[in-house]
Motif scaffolding. Structure first.
Motif, PDB file in Angstrom:
ATOM      1  N   VAL A  50     -29.665  34.248 -32.760  1.00  0.00           N
ATOM      2  CA  VAL A  50     -29.045  35.561 -32.910  1.00  0.00           C
ATOM      3  C   VAL A  50     -27.790  35.570 -32.050  1.00  0.00           C
ATOM      4  O   VAL A  50     -27.808  35.101 -30.906  1.00  0.00           O
ATOM      5  CB  VAL A  50     -30.003  36.681 -32.455  1.00  0.00           C
ATOM      6  CG1 VAL A  50     -29.321  38.040 -32.562  1.00  0.00           C
ATOM      7  CG2 VAL A  50     -31.271  36.678 -33.290  1.00  0.00           C
ATOM      8  N   GLN A  51     -26.705  36.086 -32.600  1.00  0.00           N
ATOM      9  CA  GLN A  51     -25.448  36.172 -31.860  1.00  0.00           C
ATOM     10  C   GLN A  51     -25.129  37.627 -31.573  1.00  0.00           C
ATOM     11  O   GLN A  51     -25.168  38.479 -32.459  1.00  0.00           O
ATOM     12  CB  GLN A  51     -24.308  35.539 -32.664  1.00  0.00           C
ATOM     13  CG  GLN A  51     -22.942  35.663 -32.005  1.00  0.00           C
ATOM     14  CD  GLN A  51     -21.983  36.531 -32.798  1.00  0.00           C
ATOM     15  OE1 GLN A  51     -22.094  36.616 -34.027  1.00  0.00           O
ATOM     16  NE2 GLN A  51     -21.063  37.184 -32.118  1.00  0.00           N
TER      17      GLN A  51
ATOM     18  N   ASP B 158     -26.985  30.416 -43.920  1.00  0.00           N
ATOM     19  CA  ASP B 158     -25.840  31.207 -43.501  1.00  0.00           C
ATOM     20  C   ASP B 158     -26.248  32.206 -42.429  1.00  0.00           C
ATOM     21  O   ASP B 158     -27.430  32.509 -42.250  1.00  0.00           O
ATOM     22  CB  ASP B 158     -25.249  31.975 -44.691  1.00  0.00           C
ATOM     23  CG  ASP B 158     -24.683  31.041 -45.745  1.00  0.00           C
ATOM     24  OD1 ASP B 158     -24.134  29.997 -45.359  1.00  0.00           O
ATOM     25  OD2 ASP B 158     -24.801  31.368 -46.941  1.00  0.00           O
ATOM     26  N   ALA B 159     -25.258  32.744 -41.713  1.00  0.00           N
ATOM     27  CA  ALA B 159     -25.493  33.812 -40.752  1.00  0.00           C
ATOM     28  C   ALA B 159     -25.473  35.148 -41.485  1.00  0.00           C
ATOM     29  O   ALA B 159     -24.638  35.376 -42.353  1.00  0.00           O
ATOM     30  CB  ALA B 159     -24.434  33.793 -39.659  1.00  0.00           C
ATOM     31  N   HIS B 160     -26.412  36.019 -41.141  1.00  0.00           N
ATOM     32  CA  HIS B 160     -26.530  37.322 -41.794  1.00  0.00           C
ATOM     33  C   HIS B 160     -26.388  38.431 -40.759  1.00  0.00           C
ATOM     34  O   HIS B 160     -26.952  38.331 -39.666  1.00  0.00           O
ATOM     35  CB  HIS B 160     -27.905  37.471 -42.461  1.00  0.00           C
ATOM     36  CG  HIS B 160     -28.217  36.402 -43.456  1.00  0.00           C
ATOM     37  ND1 HIS B 160     -27.885  36.499 -44.781  1.00  0.00           N
ATOM     38  CD2 HIS B 160     -28.828  35.201 -43.312  1.00  0.00           C
ATOM     39  CE1 HIS B 160     -28.280  35.406 -45.423  1.00  0.00           C
ATOM     40  NE2 HIS B 160     -28.853  34.604 -44.545  1.00  0.00           N
TER      41      HIS B 160
ATOM     42  N   VAL C   4     -34.925  38.820 -42.349  1.00  0.00           N
ATOM     43  CA  VAL C   4     -33.471  38.737 -42.337  1.00  0.00           C
ATOM     44  C   VAL C   4     -32.935  39.919 -43.118  1.00  0.00           C
ATOM     45  O   VAL C   4     -33.379  40.200 -44.224  1.00  0.00           O
ATOM     46  CB  VAL C   4     -32.986  37.415 -42.965  1.00  0.00           C
ATOM     47  CG1 VAL C   4     -31.466  37.428 -43.110  1.00  0.00           C
ATOM     48  CG2 VAL C   4     -33.421  36.237 -42.119  1.00  0.00           C
ATOM     49  N   THR C   5     -31.986  40.637 -42.542  1.00  0.00           N
ATOM     50  CA  THR C   5     -31.423  41.806 -43.200  1.00  0.00           C
ATOM     51  C   THR C   5     -29.954  41.569 -43.499  1.00  0.00           C
ATOM     52  O   THR C   5     -29.280  40.836 -42.784  1.00  0.00           O
ATOM     53  CB  THR C   5     -31.575  43.058 -42.322  1.00  0.00           C
ATOM     54  OG1 THR C   5     -30.866  44.135 -42.940  1.00  0.00           O
ATOM     55  CG2 THR C   5     -30.992  42.839 -40.940  1.00  0.00           C
TER      56      THR C   5
ATOM     57  N   ALA D  60     -27.873  36.924 -37.280  1.00  0.00           N
ATOM     58  CA  ALA D  60     -29.015  36.023 -37.216  1.00  0.00           C
ATOM     59  C   ALA D  60     -28.903  34.954 -38.280  1.00  0.00           C
ATOM     60  O   ALA D  60     -28.236  35.133 -39.299  1.00  0.00           O
ATOM     61  CB  ALA D  60     -30.319  36.814 -37.410  1.00  0.00           C
ATOM     62  N   THR D  61     -29.563  33.819 -38.043  1.00  0.00           N
ATOM     63  CA  THR D  61     -29.557  32.730 -39.006  1.00  0.00           C
ATOM     64  C   THR D  61     -30.937  32.553 -39.613  1.00  0.00           C
ATOM     65  O   THR D  61     -31.959  32.895 -39.020  1.00  0.00           O
ATOM     66  CB  THR D  61     -29.167  31.400 -38.344  1.00  0.00           C
ATOM     67  OG1 THR D  61     -30.124  31.088 -37.334  1.00  0.00           O
ATOM     68  CG2 THR D  61     -27.776  31.472 -37.749  1.00  0.00           C
ATOM     69  N   GLU D  62     -30.969  31.977 -40.810  1.00  0.00           N
ATOM     70  CA  GLU D  62     -32.195  31.470 -41.397  1.00  0.00           C
ATOM     71  C   GLU D  62     -32.178  29.963 -41.231  1.00  0.00           C
ATOM     72  O   GLU D  62     -31.129  29.350 -41.174  1.00  0.00           O
ATOM     73  CB  GLU D  62     -32.251  31.773 -42.897  1.00  0.00           C
ATOM     74  CG  GLU D  62     -32.652  33.176 -43.256  1.00  0.00           C
ATOM     75  CD  GLU D  62     -32.801  33.294 -44.754  1.00  0.00           C
ATOM     76  OE1 GLU D  62     -31.941  32.766 -45.476  1.00  0.00           O
ATOM     77  OE2 GLU D  62     -33.779  33.898 -45.195  1.00  0.00           O
TER      78      GLU D  62
END
Length: 211
Positions: free
Chosen positions: A153-154, A57-59, A172-173, A181-183
């Motif tokens: 990263v967006q 997922d995007a975080h 990842v925060t 950001a993605t994992e």
């Protein structure tokens, strides 16, 4: 001082949020609506690519917790596009008509529309494909426990791709912040060949490892 460094200083200023709100208040409504729509589309692409290509997922990510090399690379690509210094695909995405755009750490100075992401692709198995974008280490491969960990990263309408070795994986925060950001999970596909597009179309991405 470069435009990217100036923007970095602005984003790390304690009153950054207040400054953003003031700028938004003085921006024409139609321009703000277009920029916000492009940002939403870029987030949708990031979320879809993270799920379908990277398996994650995007975080939300804070500016302060984004590694300096990644933050500056992202901001350099963003400001190069805004100021017309970047090379673009033949669709010539224009900041005056905001839309999601793609850049990559391994293709500095290049920004494409979401349909032309193949222009930042790396040849499968090439030395560049195995090279960490943070430290320059050339990875031996996941079969040796030394794979590349892809991520993206967006920031606003810009999606910035990168690949790092295990030692350079950024944390990842889940804190709030402008970038997302993605994992990634283990993959056999080449880094940077993802056909990530709006409206949830499935991509075929490249990379190995976790972010």
């Amino acid at each position: 001082m470069t435009t990217a460094l100036l923007l970095e200083q602005l984003m790390t200023h304690p009153r950054y949020g207040e400054l953003v709100e003031q700028l938004r208040a003085h921006t024409p409504v139609h321009a703000l609506d277009q920029a916000d729509a492009a940002t939403v589309d870029a987030l949708r692409i990031t979320t879809t690519a993270g799920r379908d290509v990277l398996g994650s997922d995007a975080h939300p990510a804070t500016v302060e917790q984004t590694p300096g090399w990644l933050r500056l690379g992202l901001l350099d690509a963003f400001t190069a596009w805004l100021t017309g210094r970047a090379s673009t695909c033949f669709h010539a995405p224009d900041p005056a008509r905001p839309q999601p755009v793609i850049a990559a750490a391994w293709r500095p100075g290049v920004v494409t529309c979401s349909a032309c992401v193949h222009l930042v692709a790396l040849p499968r198995g090439s030395a560049a494909d195995r090279t960490c974008d943070a430290c320059g280490h050339r990875c031996a491969g996941p079969e040796h426990g030394d794979g590349i960990y892809p991520g993206m990263v967006q920031f606003g309408p810009l999606i910035y791709q990168y690949g790092v070795c295990g030692d350079c994986r950024p944390p990842v925060t889940t804190s709030g912040g402008p970038p997302r950001a993605t994992e990634s999970a283990e993959h056999d596909h080449p880094r940077g060949t993802g056909r990530v597009r709006p409206r949830g179309r499935r991509g075929h991405g490249r990379g190995r490892g976790r972010r």
